[in-house]
Design a protein around this motif. Structure first.
Motif, PDB file in Angstrom:
ATOM      1  N   LEU A 177       0.830  -1.209   0.000  1.00  0.00           N
ATOM      2  CA  LEU A 177       0.000   0.000   0.000  1.00  0.00           C
ATOM      3  C   LEU A 177       0.863   1.257   0.000  1.00  0.00           C
ATOM      4  O   LEU A 177       0.581   2.225  -0.719  1.00  0.00           O
ATOM      5  CB  LEU A 177      -0.931  -0.001   1.229  1.00  0.00           C
ATOM      6  N   LEU A 180       2.255   1.887  -3.435  1.00  0.00           N
ATOM      7  CA  LEU A 180       1.257   2.522  -4.302  1.00  0.00           C
ATOM      8  C   LEU A 180       1.135   4.012  -3.998  1.00  0.00           C
ATOM      9  O   LEU A 180       1.110   4.852  -4.911  1.00  0.00           O
ATOM     10  CB  LEU A 180      -0.098   1.830  -4.120  1.00  0.00           C
ATOM     11  N   ILE A 183       4.218   5.885  -5.270  1.00  0.00           N
ATOM     12  CA  ILE A 183       4.171   6.054  -6.724  1.00  0.00           C
ATOM     13  C   ILE A 183       3.214   7.194  -7.091  1.00  0.00           C
ATOM     14  O   ILE A 183       3.525   8.051  -7.919  1.00  0.00           O
ATOM     15  CB  ILE A 183       3.745   4.744  -7.414  1.00  0.00           C
ATOM     16  N   LEU A 184       2.047   7.220  -6.453  1.00  0.00           N
ATOM     17  CA  LEU A 184       1.078   8.293  -6.712  1.00  0.00           C
ATOM     18  C   LEU A 184       1.654   9.654  -6.326  1.00  0.00           C
ATOM     19  O   LEU A 184       1.477  10.645  -7.047  1.00  0.00           O
ATOM     20  CB  LEU A 184      -0.220   8.028  -5.942  1.00  0.00           C
ATOM     21  N   THR A 243      10.726   1.786  -4.489  1.00  0.00           N
ATOM     22  CA  THR A 243      10.283   2.608  -3.364  1.00  0.00           C
ATOM     23  C   THR A 243      11.437   3.413  -2.787  1.00  0.00           C
ATOM     24  O   THR A 243      11.298   4.602  -2.480  1.00  0.00           O
ATOM     25  CB  THR A 243       9.690   1.725  -2.246  1.00  0.00           C
ATOM     26  N   SER A 268       8.400   0.785 -11.449  1.00  0.00           N
ATOM     27  CA  SER A 268       7.776  -0.002 -10.387  1.00  0.00           C
ATOM     28  C   SER A 268       6.451  -0.603 -10.828  1.00  0.00           C
ATOM     29  O   SER A 268       6.016  -1.625 -10.282  1.00  0.00           O
ATOM     30  CB  SER A 268       7.555   0.869  -9.143  1.00  0.00           C
ATOM     31  N   ILE A 269       5.807   0.022 -11.794  1.00  0.00           N
ATOM     32  CA  ILE A 269       4.563  -0.529 -12.343  1.00  0.00           C
ATOM     33  C   ILE A 269       4.878  -1.592 -13.401  1.00  0.00           C
ATOM     34  O   ILE A 269       4.318  -2.691 -13.392  1.00  0.00           O
ATOM     35  CB  ILE A 269       3.705   0.593 -12.952  1.00  0.00           C
TER      36      ILE A 269
END
Length: 294
Positions: A177, A180, A183-184, A243, A268-269
Motif C-alpha cells: 500500500l 502505491l 508512486i502516486l 520505493t 515499479s509498475i
C-alpha cells in the motif's frame, strides 16, 4: 522547492516500515550463506553493481533523457533488489535462499554504492547549479533510512520469532500500500513532467527492465550456474527497490527533485508484469528441468 511537511514525515515513515518488513524476513544466516554460495552471489552482485549501471547510463544517453530523468534512471539502477523479487522467484521456482542472501548483502552495499552512483550521475548529467550532491551527512541519512529499520527487524526476528512470523504478511500488505501511495505521490508532485515525458521515460524504463531480466538470467546461465539460481538472479536484478529510489528522489532532506522519481515510479509498475511474464516463460521452457531440480 520548499520542504513539504507531508513528504518530510511520510516518506521516512513509509520507507522505514518497508525496510522493517525486509528485516523481519532476514537472519544472520542469510549473510553467512555468502560463504556457502560464493560464486552465484559474486555473479549476482557483479551484474547488479557493475553491469546494470553501465547499461542504464547508455540507455539514458540513447533515449536522450533530460538531465533529472537520466539521474532518476541511474538512481533506480543503483537501488538494490526488493523483497518482491523473493516472492516472484518463489512463484517461478527460483532459488529463494539465494534471493534472500542477495537482497540482504546488496541492501548493505547499496548504502555506499547508491550515493557514489548518484553523485557521478549528478556531475555528468546536470549543470553545476542544478546538481545537489549527496554529501557525507546525507549518506549517513541514507544509511539510517536503509539499514536502521532492517537491523531493528532482524533483531525482532531473533528475539521474538513467532511475532516476526505473524507480522511478515501484514507488513508486506502495508508495504504494498505504501508503494502505491509513494508512486502516486511521485506522479502528482511532477504531473506535467510525467505527462510530457511518460512515453519516452516509459520506453527507457521498459528497455532497462527487459535488459535487467535478460542480464540477470543469461549471464549466470553462460557462467554455468543452475537454472534455479539463474531464475533467482534474474528476478533479483529485474525487480528493483523502486520505493527506495522514489523516496530518495522526493525527500526534502536528500535530492528533493520530483522529476528524478518518475523513472522509478514508471518502472515499479512495469516490473510486475514483465517479471510475471519472465517467470511464466522460464517455467514453460524449462518446466521439466525445474521439477527434477526440486
Amino acid at each position: 522547492m520548499t520542504a513539504d511537511p507531508l513528504l518530510t514525515l511520510f516518506l521516512p515513515l513509509a520507507l522505514g516500515i518497508i525496510m522493517l518488513g525486509l528485516g523481519l524476513s532476514l537472519t544472520l544466516a542469510d549473510f553467512a550463506r555468502v560463504v556457502k554460495l560464493p560464486k552465484p552471489v559474486f555473479i549476482g552482485l557483479s551484474c547488479q553493481l557493475v553491469l546494470l549501471p553501465l547499461v542504464c547510463f547508455f540507455l539514458a544517453k540513447a533515449f536522450g533523457l533530460e538531465p533529472a530523468l537520466a539521474v532518476g534512471l541511474m538512481l533506480l539502477a543503483a537501488s538494490p533488489g526488493g523483497t518482491t523479487a523473493n516472492l516472484y522467484s518463489h512463484l517461478a521456482h527460483g532459488d529463494v535462499a539465494l534471493n534472500i542472501t542477495l537482497t540482504a548483502v546488496n541492501s548493505v552495499i547499496a548504502v555506499l554504492t547508491m550515493p557514489l552512483i548518484v553523485n557521478l550521475s549528478l556531475a555528468y548529467f546536470m549543470d553545476g547549479d542544478q546538481a545537489l550532491p549527496l554529501q557525507f551527512t546525507k549518506v549517513v541519512q541514507v544509511f539510517a533510512i536503509v539499514l536502521g529499520p532492517v537491523a531493528i527487524g532482524m533483531w525482532i526476528r531473533s528475539r521474538f520469532e513467532g511475532f516476526a512470523a505473524r507480522m511478515e504478511k501484514p507488513v508486506k500488505i502495508i508495504s504494498a500500500l505504501f508503494l502505491l501511495i509513494i508512486i502516486l505521490l511521485a506522479v502528482v508532485k511532477d504531473w506535467q513532467t510525467f505527462v510530457d515525458y511518460a512515453p519516452l521515460v516509459g520506453g527507457a524504463a521498459l528497455a532497462f527492465n527487459l535488459i535487467s531480466l535478460a542480464v540477470g538470467y543469461w549471464v549466470p546461465r553462460l557462467l554455468k550456474l543452475s537454472l534455479r539460481q539463474s531464475i533467482a538472479i534474474g528476478m533479483e536484478i529485474g525487480i528493483h527497490n523502486g520505493t527506495l529510489a522514489i523516496a530518495l528522489a522526493l525527500s526534502p532532506m536528500l535530492l528533493n527533485n520530483p522529476t528524478m522519481s518518475i523513472p522509478a515510479a514508471i518502472y515499479s509498475i512495469i516490473m510486475f508484469f514483465t517479471a510475471g511474464a519472465f517467470g511464466w516463460w522460464v517455467n514453460f521452457a524449462h518446466g521439466q528441468e525445474l521439477k527434477r531440480s526440486e
